[in-house]
Design an enzyme around this catalytic site. Structure first.
Site, PDB file in Angstrom:
ATOM      1  N   ASP A 285       0.829  -1.211   0.000  1.00  0.00           N
ATOM      2  CA  ASP A 285       0.000   0.000   0.000  1.00  0.00           C
ATOM      3  C   ASP A 285       0.861   1.257   0.000  1.00  0.00           C
ATOM      4  OD1 ASP A 285      -2.465   1.147  -0.233  1.00  0.00           O
ATOM      5  OD2 ASP A 285      -3.018   0.957   1.879  1.00  0.00           O
TER       6      ASP A 285
ATOM      7  N   LYS B  72       2.134   4.636  -0.956  1.00  0.00           N
ATOM      8  CA  LYS B  72       1.602   5.853  -1.595  1.00  0.00           C
ATOM      9  C   LYS B  72       1.817   7.009  -0.619  1.00  0.00           C
ATOM     10  CE  LYS B  72      -3.046   4.711   0.026  1.00  0.00           C
ATOM     11  NZ  LYS B  72      -4.438   4.552  -0.318  1.00  0.00           N
TER      12      LYS B  72
ATOM     13  N   ASN C  46       0.187   7.270   2.850  1.00  0.00           N
ATOM     14  CA  ASN C  46       0.574   6.382   3.950  1.00  0.00           C
ATOM     15  C   ASN C  46       1.979   6.660   4.468  1.00  0.00           C
ATOM     16  OD1 ASN C  46      -1.847   5.074   4.079  1.00  0.00           O
ATOM     17  ND2 ASN C  46      -1.255   3.415   2.691  1.00  0.00           N
TER      18      ASN C  46
ATOM     19  N   ASP D  28      -0.136   2.439   8.155  1.00  0.00           N
ATOM     20  CA  ASP D  28      -1.218   1.651   7.570  1.00  0.00           C
ATOM     21  C   ASP D  28      -0.742   0.320   6.970  1.00  0.00           C
ATOM     22  OD1 ASP D  28      -3.609   0.714   6.768  1.00  0.00           O
ATOM     23  OD2 ASP D  28      -4.140   2.434   5.505  1.00  0.00           O
TER      24      ASP D  28
ATOM     25  N   THR E  83      -3.850   0.757  -4.322  1.00  0.00           N
ATOM     26  CA  THR E  83      -4.546   1.944  -4.804  1.00  0.00           C
ATOM     27  C   THR E  83      -4.410   1.947  -6.313  1.00  0.00           C
ATOM     28  OG1 THR E  83      -4.110   3.130  -2.780  1.00  0.00           O
ATOM     29  CG2 THR E  83      -4.408   4.460  -4.749  1.00  0.00           C
TER      30      THR E  83
HETATM   31  N1  LIG Z   1       0.796   7.101  14.257  1.00  0.00           N
HETATM   32  C1  LIG Z   1       0.120   8.085  13.687  1.00  0.00           C
HETATM   33  N2  LIG Z   1       0.408   9.363  13.983  1.00  0.00           N
HETATM   34  C2  LIG Z   1      -0.278  10.374  13.421  1.00  0.00           C
HETATM   35  N3  LIG Z   1      -1.283  10.200  12.550  1.00  0.00           N
HETATM   36  C3  LIG Z   1      -1.604   8.957  12.226  1.00  0.00           C
HETATM   37  C4  LIG Z   1      -0.933   7.834  12.763  1.00  0.00           C
HETATM   38  N4  LIG Z   1      -1.478   6.717  12.253  1.00  0.00           N
HETATM   39  C5  LIG Z   1      -2.427   7.131  11.427  1.00  0.00           C
HETATM   40  N5  LIG Z   1      -2.520   8.472  11.407  1.00  0.00           N
HETATM   41  C6  LIG Z   1      -3.428   9.292  10.627  1.00  0.00           C
HETATM   42  O1  LIG Z   1      -4.651   8.616  10.536  1.00  0.00           O
HETATM   43  C7  LIG Z   1      -4.877   8.278   9.188  1.00  0.00           C
HETATM   44  C8  LIG Z   1      -5.536   6.932   9.158  1.00  0.00           C
HETATM   45  O2  LIG Z   1      -4.622   5.915   9.552  1.00  0.00           O
HETATM   46  P1  LIG Z   1      -4.597   4.520   8.825  1.00  0.00           P
HETATM   47  O3  LIG Z   1      -4.393   4.728   7.365  1.00  0.00           O
HETATM   48  O4  LIG Z   1      -3.636   3.659   9.543  1.00  0.00           O
HETATM   49  O5  LIG Z   1      -6.083   4.041   9.121  1.00  0.00           O
HETATM   50  P2  LIG Z   1      -6.966   2.995   8.358  1.00  0.00           P
HETATM   51  O6  LIG Z   1      -8.178   2.793   9.211  1.00  0.00           O
HETATM   52  O7  LIG Z   1      -6.143   1.795   8.053  1.00  0.00           O
HETATM   53  O8  LIG Z   1      -7.353   3.673   7.048  1.00  0.00           O
HETATM   54  P3  LIG Z   1      -7.984   2.956   5.813  1.00  0.00           P
HETATM   55  O9  LIG Z   1      -9.368   2.617   6.143  1.00  0.00           O
HETATM   56  O10 LIG Z   1      -7.877   4.003   4.767  1.00  0.00           O
HETATM   57  O11 LIG Z   1      -7.116   1.764   5.536  1.00  0.00           O
HETATM   58  C9  LIG Z   1      -3.527   8.317   8.503  1.00  0.00           C
HETATM   59  O12 LIG Z   1      -3.643   8.596   7.129  1.00  0.00           O
HETATM   60  C10 LIG Z   1      -2.854   9.432   9.231  1.00  0.00           C
HETATM   61  O13 LIG Z   1      -3.209  10.661   8.682  1.00  0.00           O
END
Ligand SMILES: Nc1ncnc2c1ncn2[C@@H]1O[C@H](COP(=O)(O)OP(=O)(O)OP(=O)(O)O)[C@@H](O)[C@H]1O
Length: 504
Positions: A318, A320, A323, A336, A353
């Site tokens: 993933d 991009k 992430n 992610d 993506t």
């Molecule tokens: N450790 C972190 N510190 C700061 N911001 C974070 C962190 N982890 C995630 N985020 C923010 O939260 C967003 C969502 O995190 P992540 O992509 O891990 O969630 P997700 O539920 O897997 O999303 P998706 O449903 O798109 O797969 C990230 O794009 C980032 O902006």
């Protein structure tokens, strides 16, 4: 998913409401139930809208899309089960001369989609005997050892597909709301109550990511909260468990660190270091494009991380800019791991993506860590040019362009960077840099990285090109604001469903 953002350049499928899911039958467009499109603004006043459009390709594949991984960018999880090779039939009459439709770099739209597909064994075997051939440079020689020397049970269900390959789960007793964990300072008994939730900084398909404060250590952290009902509904149980299991296994300077994970009867929780600089995506859209030097810095940190992940047989899948988070010190943290997977050989899950998907994923040939090197080529191109090399308003148009292998080059592009991109964006993965006998070393030895000492890269000795504007470790100015009242408590799941997460 991400923050402060925008939809991607392309737009997947039809529109819907944030947080829901969709099912799409490609072909006559029937069967579409769509999900979400976020509308968001990037901090630089580049407004963006996640557009979506009906797909009208002519296959019988069923896709289930997970949307809304980022604000303004929709991401999709595609479950394909009705066709052995869902996309191939759309490409038989492609026009290689077709002009690449350029995205408007002023729009910050990106759709991301991830697909999970179950394909037939016939397809799986397509590629098994591919062999490397010599390429035009030493660094590209290889024997294709990663490419496809095994067969795969194609009858696996989506969950089984991933679950079977994640056999490194340990039996543990950490599936309570509290648990004891050995830390550098001794054994710590963790409780959910230890964390004071401060603010939502990101949203995803199953929930949200919050800045919180560890009352014990007083450190800021990011808590990813996933509603179990949604994880079950979207058939993402194994992906989420993969994410947790892989994150527990890894430790690298450019990869997000998982501190602790737990669950209650409605949510899964993962606690990470908080990365306060926000997403690389935001910086890239604000800048338009990066210089070769800036792109080189981020690419080098990614190469270092990919080399590490691949050494553990983990394919990330993933890559991009959404992430890639920028830490306060300016260095990257890959986040992610929802699509990461521990590989035994190849895998057949269609995910990623659209703009970043490798040809072998589209063709359901089975794929391996070569897909990450492909995505690196896309990412370097996007950093240097400002938009991805394969663009269309619809995912199928993107796939068509990926398969055509035709790339438009900017006249003034750094020729050495271009050479690397060309060697990464090779359709035949057995000839793709990074996936040959010398593995990541071939990439590291490319001329674009010639000036680097890779130990210095790993030790964060390179000077970061961007230092995020943050005043303290818990600063949230690089993330969008999310109305906190939007969050309703997730429903508790019943005991039977809870069992799916026994080992979480
Ligand atoms: N450790 C972190 N510190 C700061 N911001 C974070 C962190 N982890 C995630 N985020 C923010 O939260 C967003 C969502 O995190 P992540 O992509 O891990 O969630 P997700 O539920 O897997 O999303 P998706 O449903 O798109 O797969 C990230 O794009 C980032 O902006």
């Amino acid at each position: 998913m991400s923050t402060a953002t925008c939809a991607r350049f392309c737009t997947p499928l039809s529109s819907g409401t944030a947080g829901s899911t969709s099912k799409l039958t490609t072909g006559n467009g029937s069967g579409n139930t769509m999900t979400s499109a976020y509308k968001k603004k990037i901090p630089s006043n580049n407004s963006t809208t996640a557009n979506t459009a009906n797909d009208s390709s002519n296959t019988e594949t069923t896709f289930t899309f997970k949307l809304g991984r980022s604000n303004g960018r929709s991401s999709s999880n595609v479950a394909s089960s009705e066709s052995s090779d869902p996309l191939e039939s759309d490409y038989s009459e492609e026009d290689p001369e077709q002009e690449q439709q350029r995205p408007d770099p002023t729009t910050n739209s990106r759709s991301s989609s991830t697909a999970t597909t179950t394909t037939s064994s016939a397809d799986h075997d397509n590629d098994v005997d591919e062999e490397d051939e010599e390429d035009d440079e030493d660094e590209e020689e290889g024997n294709g050892r990663d490419a496809d020397d095994a067969t795969h049970d194609s009858s696996e269900s989506i969950e089984e597909d991933d679950g079977n390959e994640t056999d490194d789960e340990e039996d543990d007793d950490e599936s309570e709301e509290s648990s004891s964990v050995q830390t550098a300072k001794g054994v710590r008994k963790y409780h959910l109550d230890d964390y004071q939730i401060i603010k939502t900084v990101g949203t995803g398909t199953f929930g949200r990511v919050c800045l919180c404060r560890d009352r014990i250590s007083e450190k800021y952290c990011a808590m990813k909260i996933l509603a179990m009902t949604e994880v079950i509904r979207l058939k993402q149980i194994e992906h989420v468990k993969n994410e947790r299991n892989i994150l527990r296994e890894i430790r690298h300077p450019f990869v997000i660190s998982l501190e602790w994970s737990t669950k209650d009867d409605s949510n899964l929780y993962m606690i990470f270091d908080y990365v306060c600089g926000g997403e690389l995506f935001t910086y890239l859209r604000n800048a338009g494009k990066f210089t070769s030097q800036t792109s080189n810095f981020y690419a080098a940190e990614i190469v270092s991380a990919l080399e590490y992940l691949h050494s553990l047989q983990i394919v990330y899948r993933d890559l991009k800019p959404e992430n890639l988070l920028i830490n306060r010190d300016g260095h990257l943290k890959i986040t992610d791991f929802g699509f990461a997977k521990k590989l035994r050989d190849r895998t057949w899950t269609l995910c990623g993506t659209p703009e970043y998907i490798a040809p072998e994923i589209i063709q359901s040939k089975g794929h391996n860590k070569a897909v990450d090197w492909w995505a690196l080529g896309v990412l370097i191109y996007e950093m240097l040019v400002g938009y991805p090399p394969f663009y269309d308003e619809q995912p199928f148009g993107i796939y068509e362009k990926i398969l055509s292998g035709k790339i438009e080059w900017e006249r003034h592009m750094d020729p050495i960077a271009k050479d690397l991109i060309k060697k990464l964006l090779v359709n035949d993965r057995t000839k793709r840099l990074g996936n040959m006998k010398n593995g990541a070393d071939d990439v590291k030895r490319h001329r674009w990285f010639k000036h680097l000492n890779w130990n210095d890269v790993y030790s964060k000795k390179l000077k970061p090109p961007i230092l995020p504007d943050v005043h303290h470790d818990g600063d949230t100015k690089n993330f969008d604001d999310y109305p906190e009242k939007d969050w309703k408590p997730a429903k508790a799941v019943d005991q039977r469903d809870l069992q799916y997460f026994n080992d979480f």
